[in-house]
Enzyme design. Structure first.
Site, PDB file in Angstrom:
ATOM      1  N   GLU A 120      -3.752  75.838 -11.333  1.00 11.05           N
ATOM      2  CA  GLU A 120      -2.806  74.282 -10.980  1.00 11.05           C
ATOM      3  C   GLU A 120      -1.475  74.946 -10.969  1.00 11.05           C
ATOM      4  OE1 GLU A 120      -1.868  71.525 -10.751  1.00 11.05           O
ATOM      5  OE2 GLU A 120      -2.243  70.415 -12.295  1.00 11.05           O
ATOM      6  N   ASP A 155       1.903  69.568 -16.924  1.00 12.98           N
ATOM      7  CA  ASP A 155       3.283  68.386 -17.383  1.00 12.98           C
ATOM      8  C   ASP A 155       2.943  68.160 -18.230  1.00 12.98           C
ATOM      9  OD1 ASP A 155       5.761  67.435 -17.841  1.00 12.98           O
ATOM     10  OD2 ASP A 155       5.523  66.010 -15.813  1.00 12.98           O
ATOM     11  N   LYS A 162       5.307  73.066 -18.649  1.00 12.84           N
ATOM     12  CA  LYS A 162       6.728  72.839 -19.439  1.00 12.84           C
ATOM     13  C   LYS A 162       6.125  72.864 -20.986  1.00 12.84           C
ATOM     14  CE  LYS A 162       7.480  70.026 -15.366  1.00 12.84           C
ATOM     15  NZ  LYS A 162       7.747  68.613 -14.721  1.00 12.84           N
ATOM     16  N   VAL A 187      11.009  70.387 -11.630  1.00  8.79           N
ATOM     17  CA  VAL A 187      11.207  71.520 -10.572  1.00  8.79           C
ATOM     18  C   VAL A 187      10.391  71.184  -9.170  1.00  8.79           C
ATOM     19  CG1 VAL A 187      11.695  72.761 -12.650  1.00  8.79           C
ATOM     20  CG2 VAL A 187       9.485  72.771 -11.336  1.00  8.79           C
ATOM     21  N   ASP A 226       6.624  69.493  -4.988  1.00  8.30           N
ATOM     22  CA  ASP A 226       7.432  68.859  -4.294  1.00  8.30           C
ATOM     23  C   ASP A 226       7.947  67.424  -4.850  1.00  8.30           C
ATOM     24  OD1 ASP A 226       4.922  67.401  -4.756  1.00  8.30           O
ATOM     25  OD2 ASP A 226       5.221  66.289  -3.689  1.00  8.30           O
TER      26      ASP A 226
END
Ligand code: IMP
Length: 172
Positions: free
Chosen positions: A94, A98, A126, A148, A154
């Site tokens: 991954e 998040d 995160k 980010v 992206d």
């Protein structure tokens, strides 16, 4: 709109040497069934796999969750694996953990397919309370909650090819 480079190309590549060593040590000669979560993990996955001494099989799946800079919370599987994972030692790749919703959905999906083991390698995690229960065995870096881009990550499909990870600041 790049605020600042968070992780330089050199820092990422140096850390990947260590991550690859950790993976080889844990699997100790067993075949690794690597599964990349498209599209963000591709850069991380290929850079790590090239460093491994273990025998590796590679497959991909694709999910959709993000729109712009926020997660929709609604995870859709839009491309399934091409191979059976029953009895395999699956290593999921991954880009960033998040909310953890994507990995939770994939772990649930895989459970019924009876792999021998499932572990997670993530470039970034995160530091958020909601993803604390996601077990990332092989982690590149823990970062803050900022959005980010780069090194696979992206914003609306752009900036994946940057060799570094940068913080996106829409106010700049
Ligand atoms: P989660 O389901 O909330 O853990 O989010 C996982 C996916 O959301 C990642 O695989 C990324 O595609 C995307 N994502 C989450 N945070 C970021 C970010 O800061 N930049 C780019 N994509 C992100």
């Amino acid at each position: 709109m790049i605020d600042r480079v968070l992780l330089s190309e050199e820092r990422i590549q140096t850390r990947l040497d260590e991550v690859a060593r950790e993976i080889d040590a844990l699997y100790a000669g067993r075949e690794i069934h690597a599964v990349g979560i498209l599209k963000g993990s591709v850069f991380f996955l290929t850079d790590v796999l090239k460093r491994l001494r273990s025998t590796v099989v590679v497959d991909f799946l694709q999910v959709r969750s993000y729109s712009g800079t926020s997660s929709s919370g609604n995870i859709q599987l839009i491309r399934d694996l091409s191979m059976d994972i029953q009895g395999k030692d699956v290593l999921l790749f991954e880009d960033v953990v998040d909310t953890g919703l994507t990995l939770r959905k994939i772990l649930d999906l895989f459970e019924s397919r009876k792999p021998r083991s499932v572990r997670i390698a993530a470039l970034l995690k995160k530091d958020l309370p909601e993803n604390r229960d996601i077990p990332v065995e092989f982690l590149g870096f823990t970062i803050g909650p900022e959005f980010v881009i780069g090194y696979g990550l992206d914003l609306d499909e752009k900036y994946r090819n940057l060799p570094y990870v940068a913080i996106w600041d829409p106010s700049r």
